[in-house]
Design an enzyme around this catalytic site. Structure first.
Site, PDB file in Angstrom:
ATOM      1  N   ASN A   9       0.877  -1.172   0.000  1.00 54.82           N
ATOM      2  CA  ASN A   9       0.000   0.000   0.000  1.00 54.82           C
ATOM      3  C   ASN A   9       0.913   1.220   0.000  1.00 54.82           C
ATOM      4  O   ASN A   9       1.522   1.536   1.024  1.00 54.82           O
ATOM      5  CB  ASN A   9      -0.880  -0.026   1.261  1.00 54.82           C
ATOM      6  N   TRP A  10       1.023   1.844  -1.166  1.00 55.97           N
ATOM      7  CA  TRP A  10       1.961   2.979  -1.269  1.00 55.97           C
ATOM      8  C   TRP A  10       1.443   4.234  -0.562  1.00 55.97           C
ATOM      9  O   TRP A  10       2.187   5.176  -0.362  1.00 55.97           O
ATOM     10  CB  TRP A  10       2.219   3.307  -2.752  1.00 55.97           C
ATOM     11  N   LYS A  11       0.165   4.269  -0.246  1.00 57.19           N
ATOM     12  CA  LYS A  11      -0.456   5.458   0.370  1.00 57.19           C
ATOM     13  C   LYS A  11      -0.197   6.693  -0.512  1.00 57.19           C
ATOM     14  O   LYS A  11      -0.110   6.557  -1.720  1.00 57.19           O
ATOM     15  CB  LYS A  11       0.032   5.653   1.805  1.00 57.19           C
ATOM     16  N   HIS A  96      -9.464   0.896   4.639  1.00 54.39           N
ATOM     17  CA  HIS A  96      -8.223   1.145   5.382  1.00 54.39           C
ATOM     18  C   HIS A  96      -8.531   2.075   6.557  1.00 54.39           C
ATOM     19  O   HIS A  96      -9.348   2.984   6.440  1.00 54.39           O
ATOM     20  CB  HIS A  96      -7.165   1.772   4.463  1.00 54.39           C
ATOM     21  N   GLU A  98      -7.031   4.509   7.739  1.00 55.49           N
ATOM     22  CA  GLU A  98      -6.840   5.942   7.462  1.00 55.49           C
ATOM     23  C   GLU A  98      -8.064   6.514   6.747  1.00 55.49           C
ATOM     24  O   GLU A  98      -8.457   7.653   6.967  1.00 55.49           O
ATOM     25  CB  GLU A  98      -5.548   6.150   6.642  1.00 55.49           C
ATOM     26  N   GLU A 167      -5.681  -5.333  10.266  1.00 60.96           N
ATOM     27  CA  GLU A 167      -4.638  -4.341  10.540  1.00 60.96           C
ATOM     28  C   GLU A 167      -4.946  -3.632  11.854  1.00 60.96           C
ATOM     29  O   GLU A 167      -5.779  -2.719  11.887  1.00 60.96           O
ATOM     30  CB  GLU A 167      -4.610  -3.296   9.423  1.00 60.96           C
ATOM     31  N   GLY A 173       2.206   1.880  10.819  1.00 56.73           N
ATOM     32  CA  GLY A 173       3.157   2.989  10.709  1.00 56.73           C
ATOM     33  C   GLY A 173       3.792   3.381  12.028  1.00 56.73           C
ATOM     34  O   GLY A 173       4.437   4.421  12.125  1.00 56.73           O
ATOM     35  N   SER A 213       3.218  -2.495  10.433  1.00 55.94           N
ATOM     36  CA  SER A 213       4.672  -2.526  10.672  1.00 55.94           C
ATOM     37  C   SER A 213       5.300  -3.889  10.374  1.00 55.94           C
ATOM     38  O   SER A 213       6.190  -4.357  11.081  1.00 55.94           O
ATOM     39  CB  SER A 213       4.993  -2.075  12.099  1.00 55.94           C
ATOM     40  N   GLY A 235       4.823   1.140   4.807  1.00 56.44           N
ATOM     41  CA  GLY A 235       6.155   1.725   4.671  1.00 56.44           C
ATOM     42  C   GLY A 235       7.165   0.838   3.943  1.00 56.44           C
ATOM     43  O   GLY A 235       7.918   1.312   3.084  1.00 56.44           O
TER      44      GLY A 235
END
Ligand code: PEP
Length: 251
Positions: A9-11, A96, A98, A167, A173, A213, A235
């Site tokens: 997931n490049w965000k 997600h 976020e 998640e 993160g 993570s 990440g």
């Protein structure tokens, strides 16, 4: 049987040129050393049409990080599931944490998004997971059960097309990772809910990824657990050596 999957997931990272370079580098690395699992990269919308033709689709699937909860029309700034599919992408991350916390995505909105993704032949990677206070109050099982309501209205056939990602929000993160035992416990619980709703066969065939993570140093232990079928990687998906190190946990 279910598939093992490592999805990135490049965000909101990498401009178009950087994203193309990252996809090319990953593609070359995985052509040279074939993975033992499915590999997916989920990129910002604007990368999709450029990235899909440059990766070997037999090795790397491409996905979006979101799609609209509407079919089309006057929704300025939104990108529909049909538009995502028209780039050649095959996956879409939905739910997600976020998106849930910063953009107010509810169980109902996510139910619409999942249905539209499936109607456009996209595979949703549907994310669920609790925040730290919920984990501390030992409410993680209740939280994920409630979040699954977005996908538990699907037919068994459609449910069989989705991928789940557990998640824990406190691990995303942050550098904190769920222990392999914590991941296994809740993945097994999620699978038991699927079995209750759709039967054991559907549950056994559902890939449930762990995210939070995940890195080359902890992936092998996490993925060795029987109900952990791979990872959703933030990440560490931005650097080929790290992402490939996680993919190689299946070797
Ligand atoms: C994610 O955002 O889906 C994620 C798992 O991020 P990270 O790997 O950076 O914790």
């Amino acid at each position: 049987m279910r598939k093992n999957i490592v999805a990135g997931n490049w965000k909101m990272n990498k401009n178009l040129q950087e994203g193309i370079a990252l996809a090319k580098e990953l593609n070359e690395a995985l052509i040279a050393d074939k993975p033992n699992c499915d590999v997916v990269i989920c990129t910002p919308f604007i990368h999709l049409a450029s990235v899909t033709p440059i990766v070997d689709s037999a090795i790397i699937g491409v996905g979006a990080e979101n799609c609209a909860d509407k079919v089309s029309g006057a929704y300025t700034g939104e990108v529909s599931a049909e538009m995502v599919a028209s780039t050649g992408a095959q996956y879409v991350i939905l739910g997600h944490s976020e998106r849930r916390s910063y953009y107010g995505e509810t169980v109902e909105i996510l139910e619409e998004k999942v249905k539209l993704a499936l109607a456009n032949n996209l595979t949703p990677i549907f994310c669920i997971g609790e925040v730290l206070e919920e984990r501390q109050a030992e409410k993680q099982n209740e939280v994920v059960a409630a979040q699954l309501a977005s996908v538990f209205t699907l037919s068994a056939e459609d449910f069989g097309k989705i991928v789940l990602a557990y998640e824990p929000v406190w691990a995303i993160g942050t550098g904190l990772t769920a222990t392999p035992e914590q991941a296994q416990d809740i993945h097994a619980y999620i699978r038991s809910l699927i079995a209750e709703k759709y039967g054991q066969e559907v549950a056994d065939n559902c890939s449930i990824l762990y995210g939070g993570s995940c890195k080359p140093s902890n992936a092998k232990e996490l993925f060795a657990k029987p109900d952990v079928d791979g990872g959703l990687i933030g990440g560490a998906a931005l650097k080929v050596s790290d992402f490939k190190g996680i993919i190689d946990a299946f070797k």
